[in-house]
Design a protein around this motif. Structure first.
Motif, mmCIF file in Angstrom:
data_model
loop_
_atom_site.group_PDB
_atom_site.id
_atom_site.type_symbol
_atom_site.label_atom_id
_atom_site.label_comp_id
_atom_site.label_asym_id
_atom_site.label_seq_id
_atom_site.Cartn_x
_atom_site.Cartn_y
_atom_site.Cartn_z
ATOM 1 N N ASN A 54 -5.432 31.776 170.785
ATOM 2 C CA ASN A 54 -4.968 30.877 169.735
ATOM 3 C C ASN A 54 -6.120 30.354 168.894
ATOM 4 N N ASN A 133 -0.760 28.158 167.562
ATOM 5 C CA ASN A 133 -0.393 29.183 168.535
ATOM 6 C C ASN A 133 -0.319 30.532 167.814
ATOM 7 N N SER A 147 4.893 30.864 168.795
ATOM 8 C CA SER A 147 3.643 31.409 168.274
ATOM 9 C C SER A 147 3.912 32.376 167.130
#
Length: 243
Positions: A54, A133, A147
């Protein structure tokens, strides 16, 4: 913008604050961490992120001419910069959950933690922590986390996401320096999650109630229409939007 890359660090915000204190940093700078060991979110929450998957970074942006009373506009332009970045990547159903979580539909993609730098009663800059994310697909006990990979279906280069974000941050902060407060607030309110929709809230006493988000004040309080056509102002410690 100068970028410092580190493998593992307790917190990118703490790192930048110490750098500013020791070196009297005055230029924009970013620290990018592959892993944060003690990353923090709003209200002291822990930011969960798998190493290398991330975007975990903090950016110091010098600021002049913004009164302390208007410091929430820093949160607004930061939220809009992240919103702009994700929209450019074809992420759909984007919104900003007050004060500055970035959602796609109801999934949280990004959290922001801003710590203003004040000297002699005047704001001189802001340390902006951003967690996006990107490639992580499993989140323990966080059913509302999402994400970019889950949405787009493929891995992304974290540093490409960072470069895009930094460009848009600098662009949005130019608007702030130019005192375009009215247009900034208008754009921010247009993308507020659940705006003008009946929503469930919980107050500081744990009591739930239904209200409709109408706007935010310049100080960052959420303005909610409740029963008897009363609009009440709430700060972050006073109310939680349930979703």
């Amino acid at each position: 913008m100068h970028i410092i890359k580190v493998d593992a660090i307790d917190s990118t915000n703490i790192f930048l604050r110490e750098l500013i204190r020791k070196k009297k940093q005055v230029d924009p700078i970013c620290v990018l961490a592959r892993e944060q060991l003690a990353g923090k979110g709003q209200m002291g929450t822990v930011w969960q992120s798998n190493p290398g998957q991330n975007l975990t970074c903090s950016v110091f942006i010098p600021i002049q001419g913004v009164p302390l009373a208007d410091q929430f506009f820093i949160s607004m332009v930061t939220s809009l910069a992240v919103y702009d970045t994700l929209r450019s990547m074809m992420i759909t159903k984007l919104s900003v959950k007050w004060p500055n979580d970035i959602l796609s539909d109801r999934q949280k993609l990004c959290g922001i933690l801003i710590e203003n730098v004040v000297k002699n009663g005047s704001m001189i800059g802001a340390v902006i922590g951003v967690g996006v994310n990107v490639n992580q697909t499993n989140f323990d006990n966080l059913p509302q986390a999402g994400s970019l990979k889950q949405i787009l279906g493929y891995n992304l280069e974290v540093e490409e996401v960072l470069n895009s974000l930094l460009q848009r941050l600098q662009k949005r902060f130019l608007e702030l320096v130019a005192s375009n407060y009215h247009s900034i607030k208008k754009e921010y309110e247009e993308v507020l999650f659940r705006k003008n929709k009946p929503s469930a809230f919980m107050n500081a006493k744990g009591e739930s109630f239904v209200g409709i988000i109408k706007s935010v004040t310049n100080e960052g309080k959420l303005q909610v229409l409740i029963e008897d056509d009363i609009i009440s102002d709430f700060d972050l410690k006073e109310v939680k939007l349930l979703y």
